[in-house]
Design a protein around this motif. Sequence first.
Motif, short mmCIF file in Angstrom:
data_model
loop_
_atom_site.label_atom_id
_atom_site.label_comp_id
_atom_site.label_asym_id
_atom_site.label_seq_id
_atom_site.Cartn_x
_atom_site.Cartn_y
_atom_site.Cartn_z
N GLN A 151 -4.80 -12.78 -0.48
CA GLN A 151 -4.79 -11.67 -1.44
C GLN A 151 -5.61 -10.49 -0.93
O GLN A 151 -5.21 -9.33 -1.07
N LYS B 23 8.95 -6.12 2.88
CA LYS B 23 8.00 -6.98 2.15
C LYS B 23 8.00 -8.38 2.75
O LYS B 23 6.95 -9.01 2.87
N PHE C 51 5.98 -8.36 5.85
CA PHE C 51 4.58 -8.24 5.47
C PHE C 51 4.03 -9.60 5.06
O PHE C 51 2.94 -10.00 5.46
N GLU C 52 4.80 -10.33 4.25
CA GLU C 52 4.35 -11.66 3.81
C GLU C 52 4.25 -12.63 4.99
O GLU C 52 3.33 -13.46 5.03
N VAL D 219 0.97 -11.85 6.63
CA VAL D 219 -0.16 -12.40 5.86
C VAL D 219 -0.24 -13.90 6.08
O VAL D 219 -1.34 -14.45 6.28
N ARG E 125 -3.60 -8.76 1.72
CA ARG E 125 -2.51 -8.02 1.08
C ARG E 125 -3.01 -6.68 0.54
O ARG E 125 -2.39 -5.64 0.77
N GLU E 126 -4.11 -6.71 -0.17
CA GLU E 126 -4.63 -5.48 -0.77
C GLU E 126 -5.04 -4.46 0.29
O GLU E 126 -4.68 -3.29 0.20
N GLN F 161 -1.83 -3.45 2.53
CA GLN F 161 -0.83 -2.73 1.74
C GLN F 161 -1.27 -1.28 1.55
O GLN F 161 -0.49 -0.35 1.71
#
Length: 185
Positions: A63, A38, A41-42, A45, A66-67, A70
């Motif tokens: 956001q 995670k 991943f952040e 982003v 992320r969507e 993910q």
Amino acid sequence: MSIPKHQRSPSRLNAQHMAKKISLEITTELARTFGYSKAKFEKHVEAMTKHLPPGPDREQAAQQIREQEQEFNLWLIEQERKKMHDLSRDIPLHLRGANSIWPSCQLELDERRLELDKAIAACGKLQDELEYVAEAIPADFNKYTGIVLEIDKLVAHIKNLRKSDAKRFKAAAEKAAAPQKIKSE
């Protein structure tokens, strides 16, 4: 009289045990979702949105990323789980198949060699899949390094088995290739 370990031919069961251990490690990683991170991943982003000025537009873009990503990452993980599980199980199965053949003729020797070759091919495919997943999803690449090194050792072990077979059955192969004399009365 014992033979020093470095002079012994490789045991067929060592390869089988190594393959089973690798298969269990892969299964563990599959259960742990390939070391999906995670935090990585952040960071990804954040890197994709750093060019935007701070504020609501940046947050909205983050956001949305992320969507979308993910969802893709979870889909990819599900796809790769089946592939890797099958490949990790193929290796010990092909080794078991090879070990079940004790050649008494060239055809059996060729069949045994083919099973060993299939095990090596499955090892290569598994390494490629591990590398692909490590690059495609935000995962800790170091988690895969140990498994890849174990697979390399297993491939070397299987190749040693093939060499050992070639030596052991060379006389049988030469005998089978030699023309047979017909007894006359």
